[in-house]
Design a protein around this motif. Sequence first.
Motif, PDB file in Angstrom:
ATOM      1  N   GLU A  37     115.480  -3.173  39.111  1.00 45.66           N
ATOM      2  CA  GLU A  37     116.819  -3.687  38.829  1.00 45.66           C
ATOM      3  C   GLU A  37     116.958  -4.050  37.346  1.00 45.66           C
ATOM      4  N   ILE A  38     115.921  -4.653  36.797  1.00 40.53           N
ATOM      5  CA  ILE A  38     115.948  -5.047  35.391  1.00 40.53           C
ATOM      6  C   ILE A  38     115.928  -3.835  34.481  1.00 40.53           C
ATOM      7  N   ALA A  39     115.127  -2.839  34.850  1.00 41.89           N
ATOM      8  CA  ALA A  39     114.916  -1.690  33.967  1.00 41.89           C
ATOM      9  C   ALA A  39     116.052  -0.670  34.000  1.00 41.89           C
ATOM     10  N   HIS A  40     116.768  -0.583  35.106  1.00 39.51           N
ATOM     11  CA  HIS A  40     117.648   0.570  35.327  1.00 39.51           C
ATOM     12  C   HIS A  40     118.654   0.801  34.203  1.00 39.51           C
ATOM     13  N   SER A  41     119.345  -0.224  33.770  1.00 38.18           N
ATOM     14  CA  SER A  41     120.364  -0.018  32.732  1.00 38.18           C
ATOM     15  C   SER A  41     119.730   0.484  31.433  1.00 38.18           C
ATOM     16  N   GLU A  82     109.482  -1.983  25.610  1.00 40.75           N
ATOM     17  CA  GLU A  82     109.327  -3.343  25.093  1.00 40.75           C
ATOM     18  C   GLU A  82     110.539  -4.203  25.427  1.00 40.75           C
ATOM     19  N   THR A  83     111.730  -3.610  25.359  1.00 37.96           N
ATOM     20  CA  THR A  83     112.949  -4.337  25.706  1.00 37.96           C
ATOM     21  C   THR A  83     112.932  -4.741  27.176  1.00 37.96           C
ATOM     22  N   ILE A  84     112.543  -3.807  28.037  1.00 38.50           N
ATOM     23  CA  ILE A  84     112.453  -4.104  29.473  1.00 38.50           C
ATOM     24  C   ILE A  84     111.398  -5.178  29.707  1.00 38.50           C
ATOM     25  N   SER A  85     110.265  -5.079  29.014  1.00 37.62           N
ATOM     26  CA  SER A  85     109.192  -6.061  29.164  1.00 37.62           C
ATOM     27  C   SER A  85     109.677  -7.458  28.796  1.00 37.62           C
ATOM     28  N   ARG A  86     110.416  -7.567  27.699  1.00 36.46           N
ATOM     29  CA  ARG A  86     110.923  -8.871  27.287  1.00 36.46           C
ATOM     30  C   ARG A  86     111.879  -9.446  28.326  1.00 36.46           C
ATOM     31  N   THR A  91     112.373 -13.391  25.799  1.00 37.39           N
ATOM     32  CA  THR A  91     113.496 -13.460  24.857  1.00 37.39           C
ATOM     33  C   THR A  91     114.749 -13.013  25.566  1.00 37.39           C
ATOM     34  N   GLN A  92     115.848 -13.147  24.909  1.00 35.69           N
ATOM     35  CA  GLN A  92     117.082 -12.591  25.442  1.00 35.69           C
ATOM     36  C   GLN A  92     116.980 -11.077  25.443  1.00 35.69           C
ATOM     37  N   PRO A  93     117.478 -10.388  26.491  1.00 33.11           N
ATOM     38  CA  PRO A  93     117.431  -8.929  26.520  1.00 33.11           C
ATOM     39  C   PRO A  93     118.139  -8.298  25.337  1.00 33.11           C
ATOM     40  N   LYS A  94     117.541  -7.220  24.845  1.00 29.73           N
ATOM     41  CA  LYS A  94     118.141  -6.491  23.740  1.00 29.73           C
ATOM     42  C   LYS A  94     118.489  -5.078  24.172  1.00 29.73           C
ATOM     43  N   LYS A  95     119.561  -4.583  23.672  1.00 33.73           N
ATOM     44  CA  LYS A  95     119.969  -3.216  23.979  1.00 33.73           C
ATOM     45  C   LYS A  95     119.198  -2.231  23.119  1.00 33.73           C
ATOM     46  N   VAL A  96     118.981  -1.054  23.680  1.00 40.68           N
ATOM     47  CA  VAL A  96     118.282   0.001  22.950  1.00 40.68           C
ATOM     48  C   VAL A  96     119.184   0.535  21.843  1.00 40.68           C
TER      49      VAL A  96
END
Length: 252
Positions: A78-82, A237-241, A247-252
């Motif tokens: 769910e976290i990774a999909h977007s 790395e963004t998904i891991s964070r 940290t707050q999620p960051k967009k690719v």
Amino acid sequence: MSQTVDRALSILPLLAQGPADLGQVAERLGVHKSTALRLLRTLHEHGLVYRQEDQRYRLGARLFALAQEAVENLDVREIAHSHLVALNDRCGHTVHLAVYEEQEVLYIDKVESRYPVRMYSRIGKPVAITVAAVAKLLLADLTEPERRVIAEKLDYPMYTPRSTPNAAAFLKELAVVREQGWATDLGGHEESINCIGAPIRGADGRVVAAMSVSAPNVVVTAEELLTLLPLVRRTAETISREYSGTTQPKKV
């Protein structure tokens, strides 16, 4: 956030460093002992801190139970999909997410390529464990004894001339993957398909899942696919964070 809540929450990372007495807590927070005592009593009532016989305070068992419950309820898919979709939008190639469960590596998410030539992988289907990039990433994170036991039990089908031939070669490749932090499958399963992957880590640094980008030679060469490695690693790395909450999620 109110000052009272902020101060109460500031106690938790302090006690994570080890038990502390009332004076130490008050000094660290910059408050009177009576204020620190009131905050500690509130946290104690909720099981978040515990007062020892020596009158020092430590983190309470309830805090660890909540943390464990939170981890167990995390859904990496769910976290990774977007983020997988965003990566697919950027590169156009097939994106996979996989996990290691009960001696198998399974795809749990897939975003299809925008190109007419597509892969036949399916969600829920085990991957070719001795050659797939995601499998190498997941197994490389295991301890050396665990890797050895698994490697010696596996069969090594020669899907192509580039397939991993035996346990010794597999263990050597896992050691390389563990060191460099990324993996490839360059024609190891299908001669016409290349793949690059990166790990997704939890708060403890352990690999909880692996993601990859795959493409056929007719669409992009192996060398061209490898140029996407920095983007793939940033996405992981963004998904891991976001998964670990560091940290707050960051967009690719």
